[in-house]
Design a protein around this motif. Sequence first.
Motif, PDB file in Angstrom:
ATOM      1  N   CYS A 201       0.858  -1.180   0.000  1.00 56.77           N
ATOM      2  CA  CYS A 201       0.000   0.000   0.000  1.00 56.77           C
ATOM      3  C   CYS A 201       0.893   1.228   0.000  1.00 56.77           C
ATOM      4  N   LEU A 202       0.655   2.110  -0.937  1.00 53.32           N
ATOM      5  CA  LEU A 202       1.477   3.321  -1.052  1.00 53.32           C
ATOM      6  C   LEU A 202       0.955   4.354  -0.068  1.00 53.32           C
ATOM      7  N   SER A 203       1.725   4.654   0.993  1.00 53.25           N
ATOM      8  CA  SER A 203       1.160   5.568   1.990  1.00 53.25           C
ATOM      9  C   SER A 203       1.852   6.933   2.050  1.00 53.25           C
ATOM     10  N   TRP A 204       3.066   7.038   1.549  1.00 55.76           N
ATOM     11  CA  TRP A 204       3.753   8.331   1.578  1.00 55.76           C
ATOM     12  C   TRP A 204       4.357   8.643   0.211  1.00 55.76           C
TER      13      TRP A 204
ATOM     14  N   TYR B 199      -1.930  10.075  -6.975  1.00 52.81           N
ATOM     15  CA  TYR B 199      -2.076   9.045  -5.942  1.00 52.81           C
ATOM     16  C   TYR B 199      -2.725   9.675  -4.723  1.00 52.81           C
TER      17      TYR B 199
ATOM     18  N   GLY C 221      -4.529   8.684  -2.467  1.00 51.74           N
ATOM     19  CA  GLY C 221      -4.596   7.990  -1.185  1.00 51.74           C
ATOM     20  C   GLY C 221      -3.362   8.161  -0.307  1.00 51.74           C
ATOM     21  N   ALA C 222      -2.272   8.706  -0.846  1.00 54.69           N
ATOM     22  CA  ALA C 222      -1.018   8.765  -0.095  1.00 54.69           C
ATOM     23  C   ALA C 222      -0.770  10.161   0.471  1.00 54.69           C
ATOM     24  N   GLN C 223      -0.077  10.228   1.621  1.00 53.10           N
ATOM     25  CA  GLN C 223       0.310  11.522   2.178  1.00 53.10           C
ATOM     26  C   GLN C 223       1.545  12.047   1.444  1.00 53.10           C
TER      27      GLN C 223
ATOM     28  N   ASP D 283       7.124   7.709  10.867  1.00 54.76           N
ATOM     29  CA  ASP D 283       5.790   7.090  10.836  1.00 54.76           C
ATOM     30  C   ASP D 283       5.883   5.646  11.305  1.00 54.76           C
TER      31      ASP D 283
ATOM     32  N   ASP E 174       3.748   3.342  11.360  1.00 54.40           N
ATOM     33  CA  ASP E 174       2.961   2.376  10.578  1.00 54.40           C
ATOM     34  C   ASP E 174       3.615   2.022   9.253  1.00 54.40           C
ATOM     35  N   LEU E 175       4.689   2.745   8.932  1.00 49.14           N
ATOM     36  CA  LEU E 175       5.345   2.517   7.645  1.00 49.14           C
ATOM     37  C   LEU E 175       6.314   1.343   7.775  1.00 49.14           C
TER      38      LEU E 175
END
Lengths: 323, 323, 323, 323
Positions: free
Chosen positions: B9-12, B28, B30-32, B43, B45-46
């Motif tokens: 999952c691409l988060s940053w 994207y 969904g990513a920060q 982070d 969670d990363l």
Amino acid sequence: VIAEVDDACLSWLCDTDTDRLARMARRYAGAQATTRAEDLFADPDLDAILIATPVFSHFSLAQQSLQAGKHTFVEKPLAGSSQEAELLLAQAEADGLVLMCGHTFLYSPPVRTVKQILERGELGDLQFISSSRVNLGLHQSDVSVLWDLAPHDFSILHHWLGELPVAVRASGRDIAIPGIHDVAFVTMRYGSGLLANLEMSWLAPSKLRRTVLVGSEKMLVYEDGAPEAIRIYDKGVVHDDPETFGEYQLSYRTGDVISPRIDSSEPLALEIGDFVRSVRSGGPPAGHGELCLDVVRLIEAAEESLTGDGAEICPTADSPVVV
Amino acid sequence: VIAEVDDACLSWLCDTDTDRLARMARRYAGAQATTRAEDLFADPDLDAILIATPVFSHFSLAQQSLQAGKHTFVEKPLAGSSQEAELLLAQAEADGLVLMCGHTFLYSPPVRTVKQILERGELGDLQFISSSRVNLGLHQSDVSVLWDLAPHDFSILHHWLGELPVAVRASGRDIAIPGIHDVAFVTMRYGSGLLANLEMSWLAPSKLRRTVLVGSEKMLVYEDGAPEAIRIYDKGVVHDDPETFGEYQLSYRTGDVISPRIDSSEPLALEIGDFVRSVRSGGPPAGHGELCLDVVRLIEAAEESLTGDGAEICPTADSPVVV
Amino acid sequence: VIAEVDDACLSWLCDTDTDRLARMARRYAGAQATTRAEDLFADPDLDAILIATPVFSHFSLAQQSLQAGKHTFVEKPLAGSSQEAELLLAQAEADGLVLMCGHTFLYSPPVRTVKQILERGELGDLQFISSSRVNLGLHQSDVSVLWDLAPHDFSILHHWLGELPVAVRASGRDIAIPGIHDVAFVTMRYGSGLLANLEMSWLAPSKLRRTVLVGSEKMLVYEDGAPEAIRIYDKGVVHDDPETFGEYQLSYRTGDVISPRIDSSEPLALEIGDFVRSVRSGGPPAGHGELCLDVVRLIEAAEESLTGDGAEICPTADSPVVV
Amino acid sequence: VIAEVDDACLSWLCDTDTDRLARMARRYAGAQATTRAEDLFADPDLDAILIATPVFSHFSLAQQSLQAGKHTFVEKPLAGSSQEAELLLAQAEADGLVLMCGHTFLYSPPVRTVKQILERGELGDLQFISSSRVNLGLHQSDVSVLWDLAPHDFSILHHWLGELPVAVRASGRDIAIPGIHDVAFVTMRYGSGLLANLEMSWLAPSKLRRTVLVGSEKMLVYEDGAPEAIRIYDKGVVHDDPETFGEYQLSYRTGDVISPRIDSSEPLALEIGDFVRSVRSGGPPAGHGELCLDVVRLIEAAEESLTGDGAEICPTADSPVVV
């Protein structure tokens, strides 16, 4: 070819291979055939002799031919050492005979076209040259791939650049026959900073004779035998701004690609024609003597580096010196 | 690519170029997005970080990433020196983290197919390799063409051959930007006698990524991006007779040319998938650590020769030594 | 592509294939996903709809889209019959809506460059055109290769020539699926005498998209996807003398070959950008309506010849007529 | 070539162009030269005559040669009409003389290799053939491009397929010389359903001689003069499932591409050698008589369609009939 040149007459055929001699004799019924070169030297009616034999016999045969007072054409390279090449050139000059070496590529229309493109400065400053001259075979049992293929590249580069490199380095390998290098990579540096890398090989999956010239203004690809032998790429790097604070801003220029029309003359016919004209006029073919000698010097230098662990050799001195 | 890998999952998104960051953020959603790498390290969670930055920032960023306990993927080459590469590998191993370097070509279907061909001995003994990896640009202002292009060739050759060369020599020229070589010719010798010559350049009229492998049985041409990426030539030199009296009788064998069918998988997706799998399984991607380090060692050795007048360098020692 | 156009916002994704829809929805998280086109027609905030569905659904979907007051972009060809195409164009004009058909090649930089070359008369009078557009697959189960590939050639030729041919003839074969022609040869004659021969096939060993234009002054080859997409050959036949006594003296002129620099813009982005601009400005994309209709007329005519034993069809009448 | 064939002796040279005759006479000093064909017919010691003259003189010269009791070799095509070709063949058979027509491509190693590939069924069922034989010039002032180039394609296809097509259709244009078609597209249908499309032209930017054969199992490209004259593509369409409810499920198979090794024999030497052998043995060259006649029949049929608005012609009847 000689048989079709206008102002010459093919009067002798000489070959130590009797089968081949018989075949030639059949085709050229008007000429006398012999296995002994002496017969030609002894014929007072013969004006000129063409020698196409193994490299290390060039000197002896050419010397005898000149001593017999014959104008002489020798297959490339002129001789097996620069010392021998110098002797031959000196003898020809002393006796007022034409001595020509068969660097046929100098008569090749694309090579001449590239020369003109360089002369009018179209490529800008030459920066580097990358060349491949490879094929499968023919291995020669007495000389390396350098003696066989390098005369082409060396004579072409000398013709284009008009100068010898200041340093030559070569690496390679003797794969099929111990002691006979069949693949060689030669790197040369010129006084201007120009760098050239040449690949030569008898062990390649397909024939390629391709030279890339990168200049400051344009780039050029010369591929012998291709439908478009020369392609000029109007491409280059542009310095966008005066450099400030040590930063370089580059961009890339891409323009048209042009394949100039190339004359379709047959180089060998032009070359033999030039030889015949020289013989008739009494003068040597323009400016080739020094080039033929320099080509042998370059081969010697590259060969020395190749067999001496890749040391850099300077070919300009009378005899090459390790630097 | 990451956005499309199944198990990730691409988060940053992190970029110091705010325009580019905005563009990516838009795509994207969904990513920060951030301009500060510290946000990612912080982070909890990363799980993993991918670093695609200039070469000489790899070490510092990868070190911070590992210190933050993140599995780390670094664009090639792993680091700007072999010492740094060793430190990173040691740190990742100590902390049980995956550290992977983006030698994407190792996941390229034609590169893998060549590896299989070599493993089953189809080419016979490898005798020499000649490679060109050239294009017009992109010049990098901080590193030479070696740091940019050589990781491809060095990682591919290492993957195929499984060993480092015993000697590396390079020559080249810094044409567009003083001090930054934009053309380089690298010659490498292996313990087996194998000779490799690599041409790399940012100054070429057209893109070419072509490697020729000459073996004792067959020859192979791998041209990345060509419709037929691999061509196997059933060609070679044959020693006709046992040599007698020092005479070699050679002939040339010419058989079929075969272009094997190549899987059409996307290398980058395979590579990222492998990274994600490693992160999930806890194990490092098979066998790449030493290769990544060796690639940096080879670049160092070639760079040293390039800037040191072409001396031959042995890259196998912990720090390269002039021989 | 839409997601990256500046002035547009991707708000809906619609696909009857739920897997594909889910994949797209994941990538474009900002858009709503549905399997029912009605949801889009019913959304009052939606300005425009892009339809990329099988050919014979174009008419019904585009009609509903226009009836819902949406500006509409339809994949090529505009509709499955010229009658339907006319209805759609009339409806869009009556309602003041933009109706655009996805003839993307009209935005392709090489196609536009050829158009400019033709407009400035560089090739002289066009004499014949020979084209190949072949590949292996993808077979469509509901329409022939003509409906699939001919829209490309027909739209390009219409764009270049600005006119319909006066006669169309086609022959072909339905090899993989009975009733669905997968190879077709189309011959077209224009009012000027110009002759065009087009080969289209889903059964070819390798992809080729190549058009040769022979003019009285020069010849041009356009090969889509080639490193040099356009090559202009300064070649031709020269009538040496005024013909005397019925004798023609011809010679052949061979000059340079030039590959003009081609802009590297992405056609699809240009096309979608043009659509968005039209929607915003209220005007239709310049001059494409008639072309889209003519393309359908040409396909109909060629299809009629193909399935009717190669009779010559005149495509200019409202409904094609056998001549 | 004749001069180098083992069992033959070149005794006469005949040309109405006195310059060319002189040049030949100089090269082949052993042969007598004349501008009058009658001298050859009258020489009782002459066994055989080779005729390489304009198409429409073939019949008269060959007839006289046969009447003089000489074995006769005629350049392709055998005669300017099928009626004349039949007469010549009948005359040769009646008099027990060898009459051979110079369809040299039948001796070309790649053409023969394709024949073997077809004979062992490697391509599966042949489905369509697409061929281009184009070049810039040489225009002939008395015959169309069909009479000049089609003999090559027609003889090759006849050799491969062993049958005449059931229908021939041609379209083209007479551009450089009114009445002399210099570009022609020929479509042929065979009894098996096989479709062939041939492009022939004297007006093309570059030389191309390329034939694509698509079979149910494999596809083959034969390009005369290319480094790899034959390429076999293991590609095709696969019917995944038995069709159910009218649905076809297709997929595409892509395997290796193979370029078989081709013998490097010189076709012309093989052909002349075959002629000489036939003359010596008393028998005609195997099976070529009917082929030579069929080629003329095909040209006639195509020419009739070309000049008659593209009607479909059946070439199998004694004289072609419009269907």
